[in-house]
Design a protein around this motif. Structure first.
Motif, mmCIF file in Angstrom:
data_model
loop_
_atom_site.group_PDB
_atom_site.id
_atom_site.type_symbol
_atom_site.label_atom_id
_atom_site.label_comp_id
_atom_site.label_asym_id
_atom_site.label_seq_id
_atom_site.Cartn_x
_atom_site.Cartn_y
_atom_site.Cartn_z
ATOM 1 N N UNK A 214 27.128 23.737 12.998
ATOM 2 C CA UNK A 214 26.599 22.546 12.318
ATOM 3 C C UNK A 214 25.875 21.586 13.252
ATOM 4 N N UNK A 215 25.906 21.848 14.569
ATOM 5 C CA UNK A 215 25.154 21.008 15.507
ATOM 6 C C UNK A 215 23.662 21.338 15.459
ATOM 7 N N UNK A 216 23.307 22.414 14.793
ATOM 8 C CA UNK A 216 21.913 22.798 14.662
ATOM 9 C C UNK A 216 21.096 21.662 14.033
ATOM 10 N N UNK A 217 19.925 21.374 14.631
ATOM 11 C CA UNK A 217 18.979 20.349 14.174
ATOM 12 C C UNK A 217 19.428 18.919 14.491
ATOM 13 N N UNK A 218 20.478 18.754 15.267
ATOM 14 C CA UNK A 218 20.854 17.408 15.685
ATOM 15 C C UNK A 218 19.987 16.972 16.856
ATOM 16 N N UNK A 219 19.925 15.659 17.062
ATOM 17 C CA UNK A 219 19.110 15.082 18.118
ATOM 18 C C UNK A 219 19.961 14.830 19.358
ATOM 19 N N UNK A 220 19.690 15.565 20.411
ATOM 20 C CA UNK A 220 20.488 15.455 21.637
ATOM 21 C C UNK A 220 20.337 14.082 22.290
ATOM 22 N N UNK A 221 19.247 13.389 21.976
ATOM 23 C CA UNK A 221 19.008 12.081 22.581
ATOM 24 C C UNK A 221 19.814 10.966 21.922
ATOM 25 N N UNK A 222 20.343 11.204 20.722
ATOM 26 C CA UNK A 222 21.036 10.124 20.017
ATOM 27 C C UNK A 222 22.360 10.528 19.375
ATOM 28 N N UNK A 223 22.724 11.797 19.423
ATOM 29 C CA UNK A 223 23.931 12.254 18.743
ATOM 30 C C UNK A 223 25.191 11.674 19.393
ATOM 31 N N UNK A 224 26.185 11.236 18.610
ATOM 32 C CA UNK A 224 27.401 10.640 19.176
ATOM 33 C C UNK A 224 28.419 11.658 19.693
ATOM 34 N N UNK A 225 28.219 12.939 19.387
ATOM 35 C CA UNK A 225 29.211 13.948 19.769
ATOM 36 C C UNK A 225 28.761 14.870 20.894
ATOM 37 N N UNK A 226 27.475 14.884 21.172
ATOM 38 C CA UNK A 226 26.981 15.742 22.258
ATOM 39 C C UNK A 226 25.699 15.138 22.823
ATOM 40 N N UNK A 227 25.592 15.150 24.156
ATOM 41 C CA UNK A 227 24.409 14.573 24.801
ATOM 42 C C UNK A 227 24.304 15.084 26.233
ATOM 43 N N UNK A 228 23.213 14.707 26.897
ATOM 44 C CA UNK A 228 23.006 15.045 28.302
ATOM 45 C C UNK A 228 23.002 13.783 29.144
ATOM 46 N N UNK A 229 23.528 13.917 30.357
ATOM 47 C CA UNK A 229 23.535 12.810 31.301
ATOM 48 C C UNK A 229 22.784 13.199 32.563
ATOM 49 N N UNK A 230 22.241 12.198 33.223
ATOM 50 C CA UNK A 230 21.462 12.431 34.436
ATOM 51 C C UNK A 230 22.344 12.983 35.548
ATOM 52 N N UNK A 231 21.750 13.779 36.411
ATOM 53 C CA UNK A 231 22.473 14.342 37.552
ATOM 54 C C UNK A 231 22.462 13.364 38.717
#
Length: 291
Positions: A214-231
């Motif tokens: 169900x994570x399909x089509x979610x926005x990685x830049x704004x999703x509250x459950x999954x995201x990326x952080x800078x290294x």
């Protein structure tokens, strides 16, 4: 007279019995009070549940626990190959329902350019219900099933139908939880996985971080459950190996494109390509000697 003495004796015995029972009751209450106070003391010294991390915060030397910056939309707005390289070293974060967070450092990716890329799900510009996320704005999550039971996580980039497959992570936080999530999909009695084996494959990382369909089509830049952080320290160009992608041998020349990228010498990389590593070292040496 004798009867009167017996009544006095009986009364004394009864009184003594009552006194004995009362004494026992007092002792019992005293003991209970001591236990209650001891329990209260332990409780008062305990850390509140809200501040206790549910899973042991195991970390590698790449992660020092300092706050990181969430990557925003502009990061994802770059060409597919460029994004695939830029992902290396970034941290994928999964916030669970109980508030705990799982983290893994991206160490391996693959670029799928769409359009003319015959190995891409969007080859020829073909749009389907399954690959819709590949045509959405950069940073959109594309989760698809393989073999009917496993999942892979991709992220869309610039370019019509282009996306990057996340292949491997280095576990940074929540290894205990990752191990339980992986064990749920393995045979009973299987050996315990090493940390480097928790996320060293596209389906493995989806299991370890509990990435659902169900994570399909979610926005990685704004999703509250999954995201990326800078290294903390981006890898240098010479640390990145370019090798052919995996599992697409049937696509002829497209299987030879060096669009799989990984961090040289990292133990969590799924498949090491020694020939590609030697070739990249030669290229780097030539570049460094070129005036």
């Amino acid at each position: 007279m004798a009867g009167r003495k017996r009544k006095v004796q009986d009364l004394a015995v009864a009184t003594a019995a009552v006194t004995h029972k009362e004494s026992d009751l007092v002792l019992l209450r005293t003991k209970s009070e001591r236990n209650r106070r001891a329990s209260a003391k332990v409780t008062s010294q305990s850390v509140p549940c809200e501040s206790v991390q549910r899973f042991e915060p195991e970390r590698s030397h790449y992660f020092n626990g300092e706050p990181r910056r969430r990557l925003e939309q502009d990061f994802y707005s770059q060409p597919c190959i460029s994004l695939a390289k830029a992902f290396l070293g970034k941290v994928l974060v999964r916030r669970c329902a109980d508030g705990s967070e799982l983290r893994g450092r991206i160490v391996e990716t693959e670029a799928y350019l769409g359009g003319e890329d015959k190995a891409s799900h969007s080859a020829g510009g073909k749009r389907t219900e399954r690959n819709t996320a590949m045509f959405m704005k950069p940073g959109t999550i594309y989760v698809y099933p393989i073999y009917g039971i496993y999942l892979c996580m991709n992220v869309s980039s610039e370019g019509e139908g282009a996306a990057v497959l996340l292949r491997s992570l280095e576990p940074l936080q929540g290894q205990s939880a990752m191990r339980k999530l992986r064990a749920a999909r393995r045979q009973e009695g299987a050996r315990q996985l090493k940390d480097k084996e928790l996320c060293n494959g596209p389906s493995k990382l989806c299991q370890a971080l509990n990435i659902p369909r169900c994570f399909d089509r979610r926005d990685l830049a704004s999703d509250p459950e999954v995201w990326l952080e800078a290294d903390e320290s981006p890898p240098k160009p010479q640390d990145i190996v370019s090798a052919p992608r995996i599992g697409i041998e049937s696509h002829g020349e497209w299987a030879k494109k060096p669009w799989r990228f990984y961090l040289r010498g990292h133990p969590c990389v799924s498949v090491v390509n020694k020939e590609a590593e030697r070739r990249s070292l030669s290229v780097n040496a030539a570049d460094s000697s070129d005036p």
